[in-house]
Design a protein around this motif. Sequence first.
Motif, PDB file in Angstrom:
ATOM      1  N   UNK A   1       8.795  12.704  -2.649  1.00 13.15           N
ATOM      2  CA  UNK A   1       8.805  14.520  -3.066  1.00 13.15           C
ATOM      3  C   UNK A   1       9.775  14.421  -3.495  1.00 13.15           C
ATOM      4  N   UNK A   2      11.203  14.259  -3.776  1.00 14.85           N
ATOM      5  CA  UNK A   2      12.189  14.590  -4.039  1.00 14.85           C
ATOM      6  C   UNK A   2      12.270  14.281  -5.393  1.00 14.85           C
TER       7      UNK A   2
ATOM      8  N   UNK B   1       6.886  20.760  -7.071  1.00 15.67           N
ATOM      9  CA  UNK B   1       6.134  20.233  -5.693  1.00 15.67           C
ATOM     10  C   UNK B   1       5.098  20.979  -4.803  1.00 15.67           C
TER      11      UNK B   1
ATOM     12  N   UNK C   1       0.901  -1.226  -0.347  1.00 17.04           N
ATOM     13  CA  UNK C   1      -0.240  -0.114  -0.380  1.00 17.04           C
ATOM     14  C   UNK C   1       1.341   1.291   0.251  1.00 17.04           C
ATOM     15  N   UNK C   2       2.145   0.925   0.192  1.00 17.69           N
ATOM     16  CA  UNK C   2       3.049   2.047   0.194  1.00 17.69           C
ATOM     17  C   UNK C   2       2.868   3.238  -1.171  1.00 17.69           C
ATOM     18  N   UNK C   3       2.457   2.377  -1.965  1.00 17.78           N
ATOM     19  CA  UNK C   3       2.692   3.144  -3.368  1.00 17.78           C
ATOM     20  C   UNK C   3       0.821   4.056  -3.508  1.00 17.78           C
ATOM     21  N   UNK C   4      -0.193   4.076  -2.703  1.00 16.86           N
ATOM     22  CA  UNK C   4      -1.563   4.386  -2.022  1.00 16.86           C
ATOM     23  C   UNK C   4      -0.370   5.800  -1.361  1.00 16.86           C
ATOM     24  N   UNK C   5       0.181   6.373  -0.721  1.00 17.97           N
ATOM     25  CA  UNK C   5       1.329   6.858  -0.560  1.00 17.97           C
ATOM     26  C   UNK C   5       1.728   8.563  -1.282  1.00 17.97           C
ATOM     27  N   UNK C   6       2.340   9.356  -0.390  1.00 17.61           N
ATOM     28  CA  UNK C   6       2.876  10.151  -1.598  1.00 17.61           C
ATOM     29  C   UNK C   6       4.244  10.280  -2.027  1.00 17.61           C
TER      30      UNK C   6
ATOM     31  N   UNK D   1       0.491  10.488  -8.529  1.00 14.70           N
ATOM     32  CA  UNK D   1       0.359   8.845  -7.959  1.00 14.70           C
ATOM     33  C   UNK D   1       1.493   8.573  -7.897  1.00 14.70           C
ATOM     34  N   UNK D   2       1.766   7.736  -7.247  1.00 15.59           N
ATOM     35  CA  UNK D   2       3.088   6.845  -7.505  1.00 15.59           C
ATOM     36  C   UNK D   2       2.485   5.767  -8.058  1.00 15.59           C
ATOM     37  N   UNK D   3       0.914   5.213  -7.430  1.00 14.67           N
ATOM     38  CA  UNK D   3       0.727   3.638  -7.769  1.00 14.67           C
ATOM     39  C   UNK D   3       0.347   4.126  -9.633  1.00 14.67           C
TER      40      UNK D   3
ATOM     41  N   UNK E   1       1.646  20.833  -7.046  1.00 11.84           N
ATOM     42  CA  UNK E   1       0.685  19.281  -6.565  1.00 11.84           C
ATOM     43  C   UNK E   1       1.620  18.233  -5.771  1.00 11.84           C
ATOM     44  N   UNK E   2       2.586  18.171  -5.136  1.00 15.21           N
ATOM     45  CA  UNK E   2       3.066  17.852  -4.089  1.00 15.21           C
ATOM     46  C   UNK E   2       3.829  16.312  -5.462  1.00 15.21           C
ATOM     47  N   UNK E   3       2.915  15.619  -6.236  1.00 18.40           N
ATOM     48  CA  UNK E   3       3.514  14.718  -6.431  1.00 18.40           C
ATOM     49  C   UNK E   3       1.645  14.144  -7.496  1.00 18.40           C
TER      50      UNK E   3
END
Lengths: 487, 487
Positions: B160-161, B354, B152-157, B361-363, B357-359
Amino acid sequence: MYLPLDPKTGPLFRQIEQQLREQIEEGRYPPGARLPSTRQLAEELGVSRITVKNAYAELESDGLIGPREGSGTYVLPPCCLCEAGTEDEAGQTWPLWQVEALAQNPPPPTERPPLGDGHPAPVDFTGAGDPRLFPAREFMQTMAAVIRHDGAEVLGYGPLQQQCPSLRHTIAQMLTNNGILCTEDEILLTTGSQQALALVCHALLKRGDAVLVEDPSYNFALALFRTLGLKLIGVPVDAEGMCVELIEPLLQKHRPRLIYTMPNFQNPTGACLSGERRRQLLALADRYNIPILEDDYAGDLRYEGRAQPAIKRLDPGGRVIYVGSFSKMLMPGLRVGYLLAEGPIRGILARHKRVTDLATSPLILRALEHFMSIGRYQAHLRRAGRAYGKRRDALLAAIRRHLPASVRIEAPQGGLFAWLQLPAGIDAEALLDQARRSGVLFAPGSRFFIEPAKGLRFIRLNFATRTPDEIDLGIARLAQALKASQP
Amino acid sequence: MYLPLDPKTGPLFRQIEQQLREQIEEGRYPPGARLPSTRQLAEELGVSRITVKNAYAELESDGLIGPREGSGTYVLPPCCLCEAGTEDEAGQTWPLWQVEALAQNPPPPTERPPLGDGHPAPVDFTGAGDPRLFPAREFMQTMAAVIRHDGAEVLGYGPLQQQCPSLRHTIAQMLTNNGILCTEDEILLTTGSQQALALVCHALLKRGDAVLVEDPSYNFALALFRTLGLKLIGVPVDAEGMCVELIEPLLQKHRPRLIYTMPNFQNPTGACLSGERRRQLLALADRYNIPILEDDYAGDLRYEGRAQPAIKRLDPGGRVIYVGSFSKMLMPGLRVGYLLAEGPIRGILARHKRVTDLATSPLILRALEHFMSIGRYQAHLRRAGRAYGKRRDALLAAIRRHLPASVRIEAPQGGLFAWLQLPAGIDAEALLDQARRSGVLFAPGSRFFIEPAKGLRFIRLNFATRTPDEIDLGIARLAQALKASQP
């Protein structure tokens, strides 16, 4: 021209291409030189014309030669280098506009270097939300159901003028249930609440304008305001949130064009703005004709105490732009937030959204709407709220157990963050270096203040991302680090 | 005070709350009036103190009453209304800052009203990409696999860097294979290519700056530039793309801060910029110190002819910001694009991403990387390319079959769009009204020109979204509409 060709050593057009390339690079065909026509060279070399054409085409697509209308093929000059440029540390030269851009956009402070090996896996009190609590599989099922039901259409742009009315309707109902009466037409969906903040800045502010912010405040809001060249006017925060009784002179002196506030579980302090101050702030913003940007990033994550009315709820109309998000209350990776605005600004913000990234993924929006309509979002919120509440209690207990009484903390009534004041003489930046070696990470207070030095005695802990056991271990390690840093 | 209470008619605190509310609203307790203490009122009414506290809390959270430090509870004034305001058509008054915002952001032309019933389902030549060709299920499977594999990590941010290094690596390889040598560090992932355009504007331009654009150009790029208050300087487009030989006087006169170009299958004309002009444009941008924003939104969708080198490929370094997207070549709903930039601007653009919109979606990013690494993206691109190529041929055939020779078209070598010039005396806007009734939709040329009137004799058809049969039907209907509109 003579070019030795040998059919056994590969395709003829490659041999012609390579030999011409060498002759051009050696300068035997200088820039401006005219090459023989394809027919002429084909006859000279006794090959088909198409062979020569292919060789020329390769050289042309590499920028070595080019046609001039109706007058054959010429050797081109190499692309000229920019005179007025700048050298970076690697000695590379850049065009002048890049130097100018750098002057307009000074770089931020650099990050810490990674630690070497031989250190315990850190207990990380930074970050947002605990992936172990994310309903990832349920959301995947919901997305699959949406694709089955709506078809691949949901992987298009969707209607740019009216993004996902059903989700906006659901959000409007949720807000109305919280006393913020609104309709779906007043809801604008955004790529996380960060985009909502950025849209408001792009629509209302220009370089050099002043923004009134809590000091300390959310670090990525400060980064946004700084990146856009805005002037930050800070207001102290106490246990009742922004010290509103101090702002009138600031409004008169700096004439800010925007007031940015997090009335619930303020990031980083966790403070809640008192009802009285909410009304004072609205009245002052009204008197001085300044929009209020109300960031309610975690309003539904309350573990105790009674909620004060949102400032938006007290808004007679069009004074407050209210921003919400699913990042903290569901999953950041959805990148879905929203803003609520009435009046002319609503359409202006919608246009800025469209030109900024056209649309947020219809698949994610529809899935989120479905997730809410079948009650899964609310169930997750209850589950997460219970877990985060226990973690907050575990943090407070661990602090009592491990940290000296000289470490001060206000118990947050909700949200994700606890704000600790360190004993006199401890520097949070130095403590962080020590803490990383001891195996615990936190956000030093300096990140959240307009003047970083003001934050040297504070640290922010995100208790929501860690289990009670991890919290106890992390705080024990923090206690170690604190001892090691005592002056 | 006397309040008649009856335990049988509901909870006591509600009865107290309602009666107090009435007395306040009737003015018996005017703003500023002090209410009895909870203890005092509890005694008077013979109820428990907590009952009175609950009643007060309800009234307070509705903004009717509030505490004053150490001095009891008072009736609050109703939130004052803004004096300096503006009325909208509904007679609603808005604060002055909203009027000012409207002045800074004039509204665009309004959309067409929806048609009544009794019209055939339209053949729609607008839009982008055909959902019937989207590999939606395969992508869902890929997302599910990513969640199984990465958790579920991929549903985090995500970090960002450094967003999704593996996808940036894959994209860098893809570009390098196309002759654009680059590394993953030079790739910035964006929420569609539209965000890449917006980031470049936010980082490099300010209100009033001039931008050199092809005229006609991509309507949402024009909307972006207009929304940000930029001055548009147009350059005509012919069969070889932007007429570069005309721009030097424009550079001298208007000193644009950016050159925006779509060298491949230019939107809307479908023209490709000649190799010679690409080199001229780069040399001129270099001489006049102007960044080139190269939008290669559909570069890999080529059906015939030889690709010219990307302008970025000819860039000695840091002159060109190259933008690509998966919206046209895979699915818009992913909202993934990227830009390639070197030099100081790279880090500046990353910071603007950044704070905007910060990021992304990693997913989605991880799933896309996986989708490419197992060759599914390339397979889709081949399949879609073949289908779109057939549809282009079908369009050209249908035009020959149904439309008068007085309708002129340049056969596009790739991309999604065909650009038609109408016979003298036909107005594309009037034709669209007629066409909607005949059951066919297209984009009128006026949307793509700086001066909309210039586009009255042009229409844009997206042939990629329709099957050959639909195309034939649509063009037959267009022919009807054209006949009906003949002067």
